[in-house]
Write a protein that holds these residues in place. Structure first.
Motif, PDB file in Angstrom:
ATOM      1  N   GLU A 152       0.833  -1.192   0.000  1.00  0.00           N
ATOM      2  CA  GLU A 152       0.000   0.000   0.000  1.00  0.00           C
ATOM      3  C   GLU A 152       0.876   1.252   0.000  1.00  0.00           C
ATOM      4  O   GLU A 152       2.098   1.174   0.073  1.00  0.00           O
ATOM      5  CB  GLU A 152      -0.921   0.010   1.235  1.00  0.00           C
TER       6      GLU A 152
ATOM      7  N   ASN B   3      -6.675  -1.567  -1.425  1.00  0.00           N
ATOM      8  CA  ASN B   3      -7.236  -2.875  -1.748  1.00  0.00           C
ATOM      9  C   ASN B   3      -7.355  -3.685  -0.460  1.00  0.00           C
ATOM     10  O   ASN B   3      -6.421  -4.375  -0.064  1.00  0.00           O
ATOM     11  CB  ASN B   3      -6.358  -3.599  -2.768  1.00  0.00           C
TER      12      ASN B   3
ATOM     13  N   ALA C 177      -2.476  -3.455  -3.216  1.00  0.00           N
ATOM     14  CA  ALA C 177      -2.902  -2.391  -4.130  1.00  0.00           C
ATOM     15  C   ALA C 177      -2.008  -2.378  -5.366  1.00  0.00           C
ATOM     16  O   ALA C 177      -2.394  -1.868  -6.407  1.00  0.00           O
ATOM     17  CB  ALA C 177      -2.865  -1.040  -3.445  1.00  0.00           C
TER      18      ALA C 177
ATOM     19  N   ASP D 109      -4.405  -0.866  -7.760  1.00  0.00           N
ATOM     20  CA  ASP D 109      -5.525  -1.774  -8.015  1.00  0.00           C
ATOM     21  C   ASP D 109      -6.338  -1.888  -6.727  1.00  0.00           C
ATOM     22  O   ASP D 109      -5.836  -2.350  -5.715  1.00  0.00           O
ATOM     23  CB  ASP D 109      -4.969  -3.138  -8.431  1.00  0.00           C
ATOM     24  N   ASP D 110      -7.601  -1.471  -6.774  1.00  0.00           N
ATOM     25  CA  ASP D 110      -8.449  -1.526  -5.581  1.00  0.00           C
ATOM     26  C   ASP D 110      -9.141  -2.876  -5.402  1.00  0.00           C
ATOM     27  O   ASP D 110      -9.929  -3.064  -4.497  1.00  0.00           O
ATOM     28  CB  ASP D 110      -9.494  -0.408  -5.592  1.00  0.00           C
ATOM     29  N   GLY D 111      -8.840  -3.836  -6.279  1.00  0.00           N
ATOM     30  CA  GLY D 111      -9.438  -5.166  -6.181  1.00  0.00           C
ATOM     31  C   GLY D 111     -10.738  -5.294  -6.967  1.00  0.00           C
ATOM     32  O   GLY D 111     -11.271  -6.386  -7.117  1.00  0.00           O
TER      33      GLY D 111
END
Length: 159
Positions: free
Chosen positions: A107, A123, A128, A147-149
């Protein structure tokens, strides 16, 4: 006359090169008595160097060199586990970087001169980013990829 001038210039260049070869000094032995400190991502910000290093006790963690001493800023992933902080960038009066605290995955973190804190768990179900956030300053904001999932790798902004 031309031969003499060339000789003087060559002598001066050789003397200068020899002088610089002998100016190496050990600044800090972070992990004494071992093969090294596994230094990585040494970055100059303001009047300090920020880096990742291993001291033999705290794993690969967040360190600072202020021109006099090298100090552990924070053991982000407590104990001998590694947080592997990297990608240090200046943003305002803070140092922004990527790290893994062992709970939230990779993160975005910030160091305000006092302590390092997680900015946001982008994420909650994983990392993330598993490569590089690719931090960049633009128009008074900090941009990076994460990437927030849910949406995949996208452009994010921190202001």
């Amino acid at each position: 006359m031309i031969k003499t001038t060339k000789s003087i210039v060559l002598f001066a260049l050789l003397n200068l090169a020899t002088t610089h070869v002998n100016c190496q000094t050990l600044v800090s032995d972070i992990n004494p008595g071992t093969g090294g400190s596994d230094l990585f991502d040494i970055t100059a910000i303001g009047s300090n160097l920020y880096l990742r290093a291993e001291d033999g006790t705290n794993g690969r963690e967040f360190w600072k060199y202020d021109g006099t001493a090298t100090t552990l800023i924070q053991d982000i992933n407590p104990g001998a586990l590694n947080s592997n902080p990297e990608q240090f960038i200046e943003f305002g009066s803070d140092v922004i970087f990527a790290a893994n605290d062992g709970t939230n995955g990779w993160e975005v973190w910030k160091y305000d001169g006092v302590s390092a804190t997680l900015i946001q768990d982008i994420n909650p179900n994983g990392d993330a980013n598993d490569e590089e956030f690719k931090f960049t300053n633009f128009d008074s904001d900090l941009y990076f990829s994460a990437d927030d999932g849910t949406n995949g790798m996208e452009l994010w902004k921190y202001d």
